[in-house]
Design a protein around this motif. Structure first.
Motif, mmCIF file in Angstrom:
data_model
loop_
_atom_site.group_PDB
_atom_site.id
_atom_site.type_symbol
_atom_site.label_atom_id
_atom_site.label_comp_id
_atom_site.label_asym_id
_atom_site.label_seq_id
_atom_site.Cartn_x
_atom_site.Cartn_y
_atom_site.Cartn_z
ATOM 1 N N ASP A 123 0.832 -1.206 0.000
ATOM 2 C CA ASP A 123 0.000 0.000 0.000
ATOM 3 C C ASP A 123 0.863 1.251 0.000
ATOM 4 O O ASP A 123 1.963 1.280 0.561
ATOM 5 N N GLN A 124 0.339 2.313 -0.625
ATOM 6 C CA GLN A 124 1.093 3.565 -0.704
ATOM 7 C C GLN A 124 1.111 4.329 0.617
ATOM 8 O O GLN A 124 1.968 5.170 0.819
ATOM 9 N N THR A 125 0.155 4.055 1.496
ATOM 10 C CA THR A 125 0.147 4.718 2.803
ATOM 11 C C THR A 125 1.211 4.078 3.675
ATOM 12 O O THR A 125 1.203 2.869 3.904
ATOM 13 N N LEU A 126 2.124 4.891 4.166
ATOM 14 C CA LEU A 126 3.289 4.371 4.869
ATOM 15 C C LEU A 126 2.891 3.558 6.098
ATOM 16 O O LEU A 126 3.441 2.481 6.343
ATOM 17 N N LEU A 127 1.946 4.065 6.881
ATOM 18 C CA LEU A 127 1.553 3.370 8.113
ATOM 19 C C LEU A 127 0.985 1.988 7.809
ATOM 20 O O LEU A 127 1.340 1.001 8.466
ATOM 21 N N ILE A 128 0.112 1.901 6.808
ATOM 22 C CA ILE A 128 -0.466 0.602 6.438
ATOM 23 C C ILE A 128 0.620 -0.352 5.962
ATOM 24 O O ILE A 128 0.653 -1.528 6.343
ATOM 25 N N SER A 129 1.521 0.139 5.138
ATOM 26 C CA SER A 129 2.592 -0.709 4.618
ATOM 27 C C SER A 129 3.469 -1.238 5.738
ATOM 28 O O SER A 129 3.828 -2.422 5.769
ATOM 29 N N GLN A 130 3.804 -0.374 6.701
ATOM 30 C CA GLN A 130 4.653 -0.810 7.810
ATOM 31 C C GLN A 130 3.959 -1.861 8.673
ATOM 32 O O GLN A 130 4.560 -2.869 9.043
ATOM 33 N N VAL A 131 2.688 -1.616 8.993
ATOM 34 C CA VAL A 131 1.970 -2.570 9.844
ATOM 35 C C VAL A 131 1.788 -3.900 9.124
ATOM 36 O O VAL A 131 1.919 -4.972 9.728
ATOM 37 N N ALA A 132 1.487 -3.853 7.840
ATOM 38 C CA ALA A 132 1.308 -5.097 7.081
ATOM 39 C C ALA A 132 2.615 -5.889 7.022
ATOM 40 O O ALA A 132 2.610 -7.123 7.149
ATOM 41 N N THR A 133 3.727 -5.204 6.815
ATOM 42 C CA THR A 133 5.016 -5.890 6.795
ATOM 43 C C THR A 133 5.308 -6.526 8.142
ATOM 44 O O THR A 133 5.791 -7.660 8.226
ATOM 45 N N SER A 134 5.003 -5.800 9.212
ATOM 46 C CA SER A 134 5.170 -6.358 10.556
ATOM 47 C C SER A 134 4.279 -7.576 10.768
ATOM 48 O O SER A 134 4.689 -8.570 11.381
ATOM 49 N N THR A 135 3.069 -7.519 10.232
ATOM 50 C CA THR A 135 2.158 -8.666 10.347
ATOM 51 C C THR A 135 2.703 -9.878 9.600
ATOM 52 O O THR A 135 2.586 -11.024 10.071
ATOM 53 N N MET A 136 3.290 -9.641 8.432
ATOM 54 C CA MET A 136 3.896 -10.755 7.694
ATOM 55 C C MET A 136 4.988 -11.430 8.519
ATOM 56 O O MET A 136 5.090 -12.675 8.545
ATOM 57 N N VAL A 137 5.791 -10.631 9.213
ATOM 58 C CA VAL A 137 6.844 -11.200 10.052
ATOM 59 C C VAL A 137 6.237 -11.991 11.206
ATOM 60 O O VAL A 137 6.715 -13.077 11.564
ATOM 61 N N ASP A 138 5.166 -11.450 11.796
ATOM 62 C CA ASP A 138 4.483 -12.168 12.881
ATOM 63 C C ASP A 138 3.967 -13.524 12.398
ATOM 64 O O ASP A 138 4.072 -14.537 13.113
#
Length: 1040
Positions: free
Chosen positions: A661-676
């Protein structure tokens, strides 16, 4: 001084002194006696105890007024004797007790005599020493009914001193003496352990003092905080030890209904108390009033030791007086659970220890009265919770939620009695929803965009608790971070002990009910699942049966389906035309699928967010909703562990969409979720996670590309996969790449930006997976050759003994190299060079007329470049820049000419035109579109110049356009971006860059290498008037 060990020797020395004191009672004679006593051994003093005490007691009993100093000396001397001897006679003990108490007696008033503080302190210490000197069981014979009046007088005296005296030393001494009189002394073997009969006799005796002792101590405890914490701590200890001894259930159950007639005079018999049922009931009611006052004051006392002693009070009274003080159970339990989250770690630890002890002994759960009281308290709190959350400040909210947390912890599985009440569940849920409302007015959340894909490469985290990595969020009704942590603990406890199906259904209804409730309901659902899994929940009730993995997986599946549904996953999060069109299209398609009737409220809420121009608040709200749902997926994975692999088919694809996603906050949280997810499911890394699930991901991409209007995020999934995988993915994605190119041909006018991003990621991945070793070796040779030539030339240009011939040779070499660089080389030289390099012959080429097939990666790269060339003329500047960045690494010659002819003049002209405006602008300018365009161009020019390897003339155009942005008058971010341009120019042409910067500001003077050369003079402004000074110095330092 000689020590007299035998009674005979001591008597010979002490007799004249005692006779003299008996005749003449003066301070000097008393002090003389005490001096002589110090030379006598304890054994001899014990033999002569009565003889020595006689003149001292005689002095105290002599009628008539006496000086306070004399009485004080006598009491101190008597205390010295008692500290070295034992009192072995009951009569002597009682008489000394009365004589010492009378020293502070005032016949004219009920208060202690108005004497000096020194005398009061001496008498208090004397009484304490006397009680400690009682030998063996003689102390128990002291506490007989006949002593009741004298003992009551002493107790009243000490309470008055502790309450009314200003001296802190006297207050503490009086309270310690009171502890000794009530047999609560901390000394070992004083008194010895009492049997049941002795406890009952003492309890009957002390019961006469209970009203006065408890009332006076309550006044002391609830007094001014300034009196000091040690006084309050001592008073609390005496209060609960006295109450727990007199009101102990074990004693009271042995009390007969009929009082035996004591063998004492009538006046004393009237003071005796019979602890029968009515007396216990009336006394318990009155004590409840006092206990409430104490708890109300002490629970907010600023000193942690006072609050710690309150925990001791609760433990003692609930364990020993659970039946006699049943009416006090509610306030006592409330006090205990209110201190569970105390700011002091010592208080927290003691609270948790007591709660654990209560659970082990089933003090609450096993006691129906206590359990009913606790349930009723929770009912009452749930009723008032919405009002309290709306009216209290942060500290009040924290205290109220701590109370709720403690109730849930103590009740354990019995919390369902409250949750089964619809009214109370609604009040509890509405309070949680209300207090968790987010503040979504911050414009920075929408502003922060992901302008490039570099941050899609996620590195594995070592954390094993996903919620510890939560994004910081801001709430409307509180700012204290402790409140949010406490709310999460409350929700986790509800999920652990409560009926999970009931709670999930209830909060899912709230999730559907209104957009206003949706974020809070999602946060609560996430924590309910975490708690149900028993993660980080301290279980005080070991027999509690947790939710089974199968049930938990079913619940997670239903929540996951709701989170990733069309109407809840694809929300408007930005104002960009392409994104807006995509999100609104998704909204329309989802609205068409919604039926009328029960779901009318959903249609209304969707339409409210389907307007063409959403507000900042609505977009922020959508961003946070997506982030909370993403965090929830990570928590679900952690809760289920490897069982979450069964849900990867439905969970992983949507998360990958949001990671791009282009929204930085969404992209960061989604990446963190992938790691989880990768941690929870046992994958070693994100690459492992994607590779192991790439088959169904690629299949989903291929299917969704055929319906791009409904699945417009599909390119982002492929982009994230490429960023976090390796070459083993290429065989799977080869066909998908062709589908992407075909789809790009169909939607180039609408969705080119998202396709260019994924194509850029594809080429970057190919370059990483299949490095061009030949070019790499050539570049290394070239760089080493250049380095060697520079090293070889360095003595010529910079040596101290440079000759004229050296300078001449340097200039000839320079002119020759310049001709080669400009292409001024004769045909003869070219022919010689061509002949010197024989053509290579491929031995494996059997048919020279047929070209061998290209490797897959090269064919893919060729196809991508051919498509992207046509987008260089796109009307969107952002797309043109993305295409240039994508093709720059592989199509240098072609792109260089196109870029220098069509793009560079416009970019440079835009920078030059806008520079004076930004130099004069204020701080608000950084929020304008013009500023963001300047920043984007400056950030992109440097890498393009380096990648395309521009010539000297084009580099000069870039440098001239960016030079003015090195001025200190420009905004700081534009200065930083301009410095980044020159850092890239240094890599392409360091000499020209060095000369240009030194003409702006020359920090050193250059000395010619030979006297025949003129000194170099650069056109640099004076330091006082040079706005470029700071940035130029930084860049020159980097260049060195």
């Amino acid at each position: 001084m000689a020590v007299f060990d035998t009674p005979e020797e001591a008597f010979g020395v002490l007799r004249p002194v005692c006779v003299q004191l008996t005749k003449t009672q003066t301070v000097e004679n008393v002090e003389h006696l005490q001096t002589q006593l110090q030379a006598v051994s304890d054994t001899a003093l014990q033999e002569l105890q009565q003889y020595i005490l006689f003149p001292l007691r005689f002095t105290l009993k002599t009628p008539g007024p006496k000086r306070e100093r004399l009485i004080q000396s006598v009491v101190e001397c008597l205390t010295f004797v008692l500290s070295s001897t034992c009192v072995k006679e009951q009569e002597l003990l009682q008489e000394l007790f009365s004589e010492l108490s009378a020293c502070l007696y005032s016949p004219k008033s009920q208060k202690p005599a108005a004497v000096s503080e020194e005398l009061k302190l001496a008498v208090i210490r004397g009484l304490s020493t006397l009680m400690h000197s009682a030998y063996g069981d003689i102390i128990l014979t002291f506490y007989e009914p006949s002593i009741l009046p004298r003992l009551g007088f002493a107790v009243s005296l000490l309470l008055a001193l502790a309450e009314q005296e200003k001296s802190k030393q006297i207050k503490i001494a009086a309270l310690k003496c009171l502890q000794v009189l009530l047999l609560q002394c901390d000394c070992q073997d004083h008194p010895r352990s009492l049997d049941e009969l002795e406890q009952q006799q003492l309890g009957d005796l002390f019961a006469s003092f209970l009203p006065g002792v408890s009332t006076a101590l309550t006044r002391i405890i609830t007094g001014d905080f300034k009196q000091g914490h040690s006084i309050v701590v001592s008073s609390l200890k005496i209060f609960y030890k006295t109450v727990s001894f007199i009101m102990a259930d074990e004693q009271l159950k042995r009390i007969s209904k009929v009082q035996a007639k004591p063998a004492v005079e009538h006046r004393v018999a009237e003071l005796m108390v019979h602890r029968e049922a009515n007396w216990v009931k009336n006394t318990g009611d009155k004590l409840t009033i006092l206990i409430k006052k104490i708890i109300e004051c002490v629970s907010v006392h600023p000193h942690w030791k006072v609050r710690l002693e309150l925990v001791g009070l609760v433990e003692e009274l609930l364990l020993r007086c659970s039946q006699s003080l049943v009416e006090s159970a509610g306030p006592l339990l409330k006090a205990l659970v209110g201190l569970v989250n105390d700011e002091s770690p010592e208080v927290q630890a003691r609270c948790n220890k007591v709660l654990r002890h209560f659970a082990d002994q089933q003090v609450v759960v096993g006691n129906k009265a206590f359990a009913d009281i606790l349930s009723e308290s929770l009912h009452s709190l749930a009723t008032s919770l919405p009002r309290l959350m709306n009216s209290e400040d942060d500290q009040g909210k924290f205290s109220t939620l701590s109370l709720l947390f403690g109730y849930l912890k103590l009740l354990g599985p019995k919390v369902n009695f409250v949750l089964n009440s619809v009214a109370h569940l609604q009040r509890l849920s509405k309070a949680l929803i209300q207090v968790l409302e987010l503040d979504v007015a911050d414009i920075k959340i929408v502003e922060e965009r992901r302008w490039n894909s570099d941050n899609l490469n996620a590195s594995p985290k070592t954390a094993t608790q996903p919620w510890n990595q939560m994004q910081r969020r801001y709430f409307r009704f509180f700012t204290d971070e402790r409140i949010f942590l406490l709310l999460r603990q409350v929700c986790q406890l509800l999920g652990y002990y409560g009926n999970l199906y009931l709670l999930v259904d209830h909060f899912m209804e709230l999730y559907h009910e209104s957009v206003v409730y949706r974020k809070q309901a999602a946060m609560i659902l996430n924590e309910l699942v975490t708690g149900a899994a028993g993660l980080e929940v301290e279980d005080l009730h070991e027999k509690h049966i947790k939710t089974s993995p199968e049930e938990l997986r079913e619940i997670v599946t239903s929540i996951l389906e709701e989170y990733t549904s069309q109407e809840n996953w694809y929300l408007v999060t930005c104002m960009e035309a392409e994104e807006m069109g995509e999100e609104l299209m998704m909204k329309e398609s989802s609205l068409q699928a919604i039926t009328s009737g029960a779901h009318t409220h959903q249609v209304t809420s969707f339409l409210a967010f389907s307007k063409p121009s959403p507000t900042i608040c609505s977009m922020n709200s959508n961003i946070w909703q997506i982030c909370i749902q993403l965090e929830g997926i990570g928590q679900f994975a952690y809760a289920l562990g490897k069982d979450f692999r069964l849900l990867l088919m439905s969970a992983l694809y949507p998360v990958l969409e949001k990671a791009g996603d282009q929204t930085l906050l969404i992209s960061q949280v989604a990446t963190s979720t992938m790691v989880d997810i990768s941690h929870a499911c046992g994958y070693g890394s994100l690459q492992h996670l994607i590779n192991q699930n790439s088959d169904y991901l690629v299949n989903g991409i291929s299917l969704n590309l055929r319906h791009l209007a409904l699945h417009h995020h599909t390119p982002k999934v492929l982009e994230v996969m490429l960023r976090n995988s390796d070459a083993s993915l290429l065989p799977l994605v080869a066909d998908v790449v062709q589908d992407v190119l075909v789809t790009l041909d169909q939607f180039y006018d609408k969705r080119a930006a998202s396709f260019v991003s994924v194509l850029h990621a594809l080429l970057a991945a190919l370059a990483q997976w299949f490095p061009d070793t030949g070019d790499l070796g050539q570049l290394q040779e070239q760089s080493l050759g250049e380095e060697g030539s520079h090293l070889h030339r360095r003595p010529v240009t910079l040596g101290n003994s440079t000759t004229a011939e050296d300078i001449e040779q340097f200039l000839l070499n320079y002119l020759k190299e310049k001709d080669v660089a400009d292409g001024n080389v004769s045909d003869i030289d070219n022919e010689e060079e061509e002949q010197s390099v024989p053509p290579e012959v491929d031995e494996n080429d059997i048919r020279p007329d047929v070209e061998p097939p290209l490797p897959v990666q090269i064919q893919i790269a060729t196809d991508v470049m051919e498509r992207c060339i046509h987008l260089l003329s796109d009307k969107n500047l952002q797309i043109r820049l993305k295409v240039l960045r994508t093709l720059g690494g592989k199509c240098g010659d072609f792109l260089r000419s196109r870029f220098c002819k069509d793009v560079l003049p416009k970019l440079a002209g835009s920078l030059v035109t806008q520079a004076p405006i930004s130099a004069r602008a204020g701080p608000v300018y950084s929020h304008t579109l013009a500023f963001k365009l300047q920043l984007a161009v400056l950030q992109g020019l440097g890498p393009l110049c380096e990648t395309l390897d521009l010539g000297e003339g084009d580099l000069n155009k870039v440098a001239d356009a960016c030079l003015i942005y090195l001025s200190a008058k420009q905004p700081v971010k534009l200065q930083e971006a301009a410095r980044s341009v020159f850092l890239h120019l240094m890599k392409v042409d360091p000499d020209s860059t060095w000369l240009l910067l030194n003409e702006l500001h020359c920090p050193v003077q250059f000395t010619p290498p030979h006297p025949s050369l003129r000194p170099v003079r650069l056109r640099s402004a004076p330091e006082q008037q040079n706005p470029y000074l700071a940035n130029v110095r930084l860049l020159l330092r980097e260049l060195q």
